[in-house]
Write a protein that holds these residues in place. Structure first.
Motif, PDB file in Angstrom:
ATOM      1  N   ARG A  87       0.692  -1.255   0.022  1.00 12.09           N
ATOM      2  CA  ARG A  87      -0.208   0.004   0.028  1.00 12.09           C
ATOM      3  C   ARG A  87       0.853   1.143  -0.127  1.00 12.09           C
ATOM      4  O   ARG A  87       0.396   2.207  -0.567  1.00 12.09           O
ATOM      5  CB  ARG A  87      -0.985  -0.077   1.289  1.00 12.09           C
ATOM      6  N   ILE A  88       1.932   1.119   0.602  1.00  9.65           N
ATOM      7  CA  ILE A  88       3.134   2.262   0.591  1.00  9.65           C
ATOM      8  C   ILE A  88       3.250   2.684  -0.805  1.00  9.65           C
ATOM      9  O   ILE A  88       3.324   3.609  -1.330  1.00  9.65           O
ATOM     10  CB  ILE A  88       3.944   2.109   1.393  1.00  9.65           C
ATOM     11  N   ILE A  89       3.822   1.488  -1.442  1.00  8.11           N
ATOM     12  CA  ILE A  89       4.218   1.714  -2.916  1.00  8.11           C
ATOM     13  C   ILE A  89       3.104   2.065  -3.780  1.00  8.11           C
ATOM     14  O   ILE A  89       3.285   2.868  -4.766  1.00  8.11           O
ATOM     15  CB  ILE A  89       5.184   0.520  -3.428  1.00  8.11           C
ATOM     16  N   ALA A  90       1.916   1.680  -3.600  1.00  8.77           N
ATOM     17  CA  ALA A  90       0.872   1.827  -4.338  1.00  8.77           C
ATOM     18  C   ALA A  90       0.408   3.463  -4.698  1.00  8.77           C
ATOM     19  O   ALA A  90       0.199   3.768  -5.521  1.00  8.77           O
ATOM     20  CB  ALA A  90      -0.509   1.140  -3.672  1.00  8.77           C
ATOM     21  N   GLU A 162      10.748   7.079  10.996  1.00 10.07           N
ATOM     22  CA  GLU A 162      11.540   7.063   9.840  1.00 10.07           C
ATOM     23  C   GLU A 162      10.975   6.534   8.566  1.00 10.07           C
ATOM     24  O   GLU A 162      11.436   7.314   7.579  1.00 10.07           O
ATOM     25  CB  GLU A 162      12.878   5.981  10.216  1.00 10.07           C
ATOM     26  N   ILE A 163      10.207   5.694   8.626  1.00 13.11           N
ATOM     27  CA  ILE A 163       9.546   5.316   7.368  1.00 13.11           C
ATOM     28  C   ILE A 163       8.917   6.177   6.852  1.00 13.11           C
ATOM     29  O   ILE A 163       8.687   6.617   5.512  1.00 13.11           O
ATOM     30  CB  ILE A 163       8.731   3.811   7.735  1.00 13.11           C
ATOM     31  N   ASN A 164       7.868   6.894   7.716  1.00 12.58           N
ATOM     32  CA  ASN A 164       7.032   7.825   7.125  1.00 12.58           C
ATOM     33  C   ASN A 164       7.638   9.046   6.400  1.00 12.58           C
ATOM     34  O   ASN A 164       7.362   9.551   5.447  1.00 12.58           O
ATOM     35  CB  ASN A 164       6.274   8.479   8.390  1.00 12.58           C
ATOM     36  N   LEU A 165       8.887   9.479   7.186  1.00 15.58           N
ATOM     37  CA  LEU A 165       9.725  10.572   6.728  1.00 15.58           C
ATOM     38  C   LEU A 165      10.385  10.168   5.192  1.00 15.58           C
ATOM     39  O   LEU A 165      10.674  10.736   4.537  1.00 15.58           O
ATOM     40  CB  LEU A 165      10.728  10.795   7.840  1.00 15.58           C
ATOM     41  N   LEU A 212      13.726   1.117  -0.752  1.00 13.14           N
ATOM     42  CA  LEU A 212      13.511   1.797   0.558  1.00 13.14           C
ATOM     43  C   LEU A 212      12.774   1.154   1.515  1.00 13.14           C
ATOM     44  O   LEU A 212      13.147   0.792   2.564  1.00 13.14           O
ATOM     45  CB  LEU A 212      13.191   3.286   0.298  1.00 13.14           C
ATOM     46  N   VAL A 213      11.704   0.696   1.055  1.00 18.31           N
ATOM     47  CA  VAL A 213      10.685   0.189   1.912  1.00 18.31           C
ATOM     48  C   VAL A 213      11.190  -1.261   2.133  1.00 18.31           C
ATOM     49  O   VAL A 213      11.012  -1.711   3.583  1.00 18.31           O
ATOM     50  CB  VAL A 213       9.370  -0.056   1.130  1.00 18.31           C
ATOM     51  N   ASN A 214      11.874  -1.814   1.526  1.00 19.77           N
ATOM     52  CA  ASN A 214      12.411  -3.401   1.680  1.00 19.77           C
ATOM     53  C   ASN A 214      13.517  -3.278   2.747  1.00 19.77           C
ATOM     54  O   ASN A 214      13.798  -4.319   3.383  1.00 19.77           O
ATOM     55  CB  ASN A 214      12.630  -4.027   0.408  1.00 19.77           C
ATOM     56  N   SER A 215      13.992  -2.038   2.916  1.00 16.35           N
ATOM     57  CA  SER A 215      15.183  -2.076   4.036  1.00 16.35           C
ATOM     58  C   SER A 215      14.682  -1.911   5.328  1.00 16.35           C
ATOM     59  O   SER A 215      15.602  -2.134   6.306  1.00 16.35           O
ATOM     60  CB  SER A 215      15.811  -0.604   3.808  1.00 16.35           C
ATOM     61  N   TYR A 216      13.140  -2.185   5.463  1.00 14.14           N
ATOM     62  CA  TYR A 216      12.692  -2.138   6.930  1.00 14.14           C
ATOM     63  C   TYR A 216      12.294  -3.544   7.210  1.00 14.14           C
ATOM     64  O   TYR A 216      12.276  -4.259   6.416  1.00 14.14           O
ATOM     65  CB  TYR A 216      11.661  -1.029   6.867  1.00 14.14           C
ATOM     66  N   GLN A 220       6.574  -9.570   5.311  1.00 15.37           N
ATOM     67  CA  GLN A 220       6.723  -9.698   3.757  1.00 15.37           C
ATOM     68  C   GLN A 220       7.232  -8.583   3.295  1.00 15.37           C
ATOM     69  O   GLN A 220       6.701  -7.668   3.175  1.00 15.37           O
ATOM     70  CB  GLN A 220       5.287 -10.221   3.533  1.00 15.37           C
ATOM     71  N   LYS A 221       8.226  -8.673   2.315  1.00 15.63           N
ATOM     72  CA  LYS A 221       8.996  -7.633   1.445  1.00 15.63           C
ATOM     73  C   LYS A 221       8.170  -7.827   0.360  1.00 15.63           C
ATOM     74  O   LYS A 221       7.476  -8.603  -0.095  1.00 15.63           O
ATOM     75  CB  LYS A 221      10.356  -7.956   1.382  1.00 15.63           C
ATOM     76  N   ILE A 222       8.708  -6.678  -0.449  1.00 18.92           N
ATOM     77  CA  ILE A 222       7.908  -6.399  -1.818  1.00 18.92           C
ATOM     78  C   ILE A 222       8.677  -7.078  -2.875  1.00 18.92           C
ATOM     79  O   ILE A 222       9.613  -6.627  -3.095  1.00 18.92           O
ATOM     80  CB  ILE A 222       7.678  -4.973  -1.996  1.00 18.92           C
ATOM     81  N   ALA A 223       8.137  -7.693  -3.544  1.00 19.03           N
ATOM     82  CA  ALA A 223       8.784  -8.494  -4.739  1.00 19.03           C
ATOM     83  C   ALA A 223       8.339  -7.887  -5.928  1.00 19.03           C
ATOM     84  O   ALA A 223       7.169  -7.194  -6.062  1.00 19.03           O
ATOM     85  CB  ALA A 223       8.542  -9.953  -4.769  1.00 19.03           C
ATOM     86  N   ASN A 224       8.965  -7.930  -7.211  1.00 19.06           N
ATOM     87  CA  ASN A 224       8.679  -7.481  -8.491  1.00 19.06           C
ATOM     88  C   ASN A 224       7.201  -8.084  -8.703  1.00 19.06           C
ATOM     89  O   ASN A 224       6.203  -7.056  -9.339  1.00 19.06           O
ATOM     90  CB  ASN A 224       9.585  -7.876  -9.541  1.00 19.06           C
TER      91      ASN A 224
END
Length: 240
Positions: A87-90, A162-165, A212-216, A220-224
């Motif tokens: 949803r962040i990347i959406a 940190e994620i929000n910023l 960036l998102v996957n560094s946290y 479940q991380k975001i795959a392609n």
């Protein structure tokens, strides 16, 4: 007995807002005039000044409505049945036209968020714009807190700020990315407007956001393939 007003206060507000948009489109964000707004709205200058006291009020009023529309769109994105990282990347995969309210959104946002503008506008309008921004900020804060409370963000509340910023900082340039970055990569004469409305799953901006998102610490991380799924879901929801 005084005659009844020709338009209600709500109707006058709509007339003035529509007239302001037309006046700006006919000139620019800097060159439009209050008299042009009154003429286009079919109202007296006195009626216009009851609603907005200066040009700065006009711009702040338009910006407030722009932010309200964005908040409405982001609320729809956050309600999609996706993971929190998805949803962040959406938000960066939206069709630009679904978020854009005016054809001068970018310039308006740059102008209203300055000290000079905020000092010159009426407190009433500044308060409304700030309140709108705070509601949007609260919405994302609650969204991230829910991910921490559920254990989806395994580091808990520690990384929320940190994620929000970080994601907000990257997303600030989203609209410029859609318009400018695509124009640089493509031949502008050969590219239609529609081709620049939404970023592709392999766009540089999306790849950067994914990293960036996957560094946290997510469950479940975001795959392609997840990004492609997000695009499909946004399309089905009429947001892409």
């Amino acid at each position: 007995m005084a005659p009844a007003p020709r338009f209600s206060a709500e109707e006058q507000e709509k007339l003035i807002i529509c007239a302001a948009i037309k006046a700006i489109e006919d000139s620019s964000l800097l060159d439009f005039s209050m008299s042009a707004i009154a003429k286009l709205a079919g109202l007296s200058m006195g009626s216009v000044y009851k609603f907005v006291q200066c040009k700065e009020d006009v711009l702040i009023a338009l910006a407030t409505r722009m932010y309200q529309e964005r908040q409405s769109v982001f609320k729809k994105v956050l309600a999609l049945p996706l993971t929190t990282p998805e949803r962040i990347i959406a938000a960066s995969l939206l069709d630009f036209s679904k978020v854009q309210m005016y054809n001068f959104d970018n310039q308006l946002e740059s102008i209203v968020n300055t000290d000079a503008m905020m000092k010159r506008c009426s407190q009433r309008w500044l308060t409304q714009m700030i309140a709108c921004g705070e509601r949007c900020q609260t919405m994302f804060q609650q969204f991230m807190q829910a991910a921490a409370d559920s254990g989806e963000l395994t580091s808990g509340s520690r990384d929320i700020e940190e994620i929000n910023l970080g994601t907000w900082s990257l997303s600030v340039g989203y609209f410029q990315t859609v318009r400018l970055h695509h124009c640089r990569l493509n031949n502008h004469e050969e590219s239609s407007t529609d081709e620049m409305l939404a970023l592709t799953p392999d766009d540089l901006h999306i790849r950067t956001m994914q990293r960036l998102v996957n560094s946290y610490d997510w469950q479940q991380k975001i795959a392609n393939d997840d990004i492609k799924k997000v695009c499909l879901m946004l399309t089905n929801a009429g947001l892409r």
